[in-house]
Scaffold this active site. Sequence first.
Site, PDB file in Angstrom:
ATOM      1  CB  SER A 142      -2.428   8.167  -1.027  1.00  0.00           C
ATOM      2  OG  SER A 142      -2.845   9.664  -0.936  1.00  0.00           O
ATOM      3  CE1 TYR A 155       2.761   8.279   1.936  1.00  0.00           C
ATOM      4  CE2 TYR A 155       1.205   9.700   0.489  1.00  0.00           C
ATOM      5  CZ  TYR A 155       0.719   8.956   1.550  1.00  0.00           C
ATOM      6  OH  TYR A 155      -0.326   8.528   1.817  1.00  0.00           O
TER       7      TYR A 155
HETATM    8  P1  NAD Z   1      -1.555   3.959  11.381  1.00  0.00           P
HETATM    9  O1  NAD Z   1       0.015   5.298  11.059  1.00  0.00           O
HETATM   10  O2  NAD Z   1      -2.445   4.687  11.227  1.00  0.00           O
HETATM   11  O3  NAD Z   1      -1.137   2.909  10.507  1.00  0.00           O
HETATM   12  C1  NAD Z   1       0.154   2.559  10.065  1.00  0.00           C
HETATM   13  C2  NAD Z   1       0.223   1.311  10.252  1.00  0.00           C
HETATM   14  O4  NAD Z   1       1.689   0.232   9.887  1.00  0.00           O
HETATM   15  C3  NAD Z   1       1.279   1.276  12.425  1.00  0.00           C
HETATM   16  O5  NAD Z   1       0.525   0.193  12.597  1.00  0.00           O
HETATM   17  C4  NAD Z   1       2.568   0.804  11.911  1.00  0.00           C
HETATM   18  O6  NAD Z   1       3.330   0.779  13.232  1.00  0.00           O
HETATM   19  C5  NAD Z   1       2.841   0.025  10.732  1.00  0.00           C
HETATM   20  N1  NAD Z   1       4.111   0.195  10.083  1.00  0.00           N
HETATM   21  C6  NAD Z   1       4.423   0.987  10.018  1.00  0.00           C
HETATM   22  N2  NAD Z   1       6.032   0.920   9.486  1.00  0.00           N
HETATM   23  C7  NAD Z   1       5.689  -0.604   8.915  1.00  0.00           C
HETATM   24  C8  NAD Z   1       6.583  -1.840   8.611  1.00  0.00           C
HETATM   25  N3  NAD Z   1       8.069  -1.529   8.234  1.00  0.00           N
HETATM   26  N4  NAD Z   1       5.969  -3.136   7.898  1.00  0.00           N
HETATM   27  C9  NAD Z   1       5.096  -3.098   8.862  1.00  0.00           C
HETATM   28  N5  NAD Z   1       4.014  -2.421   9.555  1.00  0.00           N
HETATM   29  C10 NAD Z   1       5.026  -1.246   9.602  1.00  0.00           C
HETATM   30  O7  NAD Z   1      -1.227   5.060   9.073  1.00  0.00           O
HETATM   31  P2  NAD Z   1      -2.964   5.116   8.515  1.00  0.00           P
HETATM   32  O8  NAD Z   1      -2.872   6.621   8.350  1.00  0.00           O
HETATM   33  O9  NAD Z   1      -3.466   3.858   8.904  1.00  0.00           O
HETATM   34  O10 NAD Z   1      -1.818   4.251   7.122  1.00  0.00           O
HETATM   35  C11 NAD Z   1      -2.317   3.166   6.390  1.00  0.00           C
HETATM   36  C12 NAD Z   1      -2.117   3.512   5.425  1.00  0.00           C
HETATM   37  O11 NAD Z   1      -2.710   4.689   4.344  1.00  0.00           O
HETATM   38  C13 NAD Z   1      -0.452   4.395   4.916  1.00  0.00           C
HETATM   39  O12 NAD Z   1      -0.384   3.529   3.574  1.00  0.00           O
HETATM   40  C14 NAD Z   1      -0.551   5.430   4.267  1.00  0.00           C
HETATM   41  O13 NAD Z   1       0.055   6.284   3.327  1.00  0.00           O
HETATM   42  C15 NAD Z   1      -2.221   5.303   4.116  1.00  0.00           C
HETATM   43  N6  NAD Z   1      -3.263   5.997   3.246  1.00  0.00           N
HETATM   44  C16 NAD Z   1      -2.895   7.165   4.732  1.00  0.00           C
HETATM   45  C17 NAD Z   1      -3.777   8.159   4.611  1.00  0.00           C
HETATM   46  C18 NAD Z   1      -4.356   8.904   5.807  1.00  0.00           C
HETATM   47  O14 NAD Z   1      -4.949  10.667   5.654  1.00  0.00           O
HETATM   48  N7  NAD Z   1      -4.294   8.462   6.383  1.00  0.00           N
HETATM   49  C19 NAD Z   1      -4.640   9.091   3.195  1.00  0.00           C
HETATM   50  C20 NAD Z   1      -3.851   8.122   2.563  1.00  0.00           C
HETATM   51  C21 NAD Z   1      -3.627   6.839   2.621  1.00  0.00           C
END
Ligand code: NAD
Length: 260
Positions: A142, A155
Amino acid sequence: MQLKGKIAIITGAASGIGREIALTYAQEGATVAIADINLAAAQKTADEIIAAGGKALGVAMDVTDEAAVNAGIDQVAAAFGGIDILISNAGIQIVNPIDQFSYADWKKMLAIHLDGAFLTTKAALKYMYKDNRGGTVIYMGSVHSHEASPLKAPYVSAKHALLGLAKVLAKEGAAHNVRSHVICPGFVRTPLVDKQIPEQAKELGISEEEVVKRVMLGGTVDGIFTTVEDVAQTALFLAAFPSAALTGQSFIVSHGWSMQ
Ligand code: NAD
């Protein structure tokens, strides 16, 4: 068809960023395992890929459970004949100031973001190191792998730690043709972010519009959200890159919010 014949496993791929990477990889010819704690949603994404003519499998996996991770990765390798790409992407968000953060929530965040990255990497390396087959491991970091924000102590800590893990893997994996990367997105409108907007508004005592404008997009050069497609294209570029000229690095995709 930049990933023709490649076998990829993507954690947290039932939703958001992981899901888009799965769809993009499948379009580029990869066989894709959609690993998620939510098996029904993972299977839905896999069915969508299969209906479009691709190869995919939904896999039940809690990335914090060592036995479940090992079983899931073994299942994918047995079904498709190996593993070439791991995207360690599963994640959640919990916001709170440090003095009010429960230890249980701290440990939960570290378990999903950091232990999950370690466990999936270790399980996948078993197949990538075999006969020096090689592979690419991409961690979903991130902007918070490089910057801090209030309310996000575990985080930010876990996302910073992924840089270290990726660098060690780049050094250890080189002899086996394994490369590693961290993708560092800015804010992307996924369920993870949508949930945070009212929570941050409450914690910071500002409106939801201000959270979006100031907190989430205030540091960008153009006030625009990063998209799941932006992140998926970066993940495609890194997985398709032909040599270890790129390894152990982080790639920030954030409309200029962070520039390193
Ligand atoms: P999201 O909530 O859309 O998807 C996350 C997925 O992870 C979900 O399908 C959930 O069921 C799954 N999950 C949660 N806990 C789990 C576990 N213990 N084991 C297996 N699966 C699990 O979120 P996203 O925004 O797509 O995030 C994905 C990644 O991207 C994360 O690591 C997040 O930190 C990172 N990220 C997101 C953003 C953002 O702005 N959305 C920015 C930077 C980084």
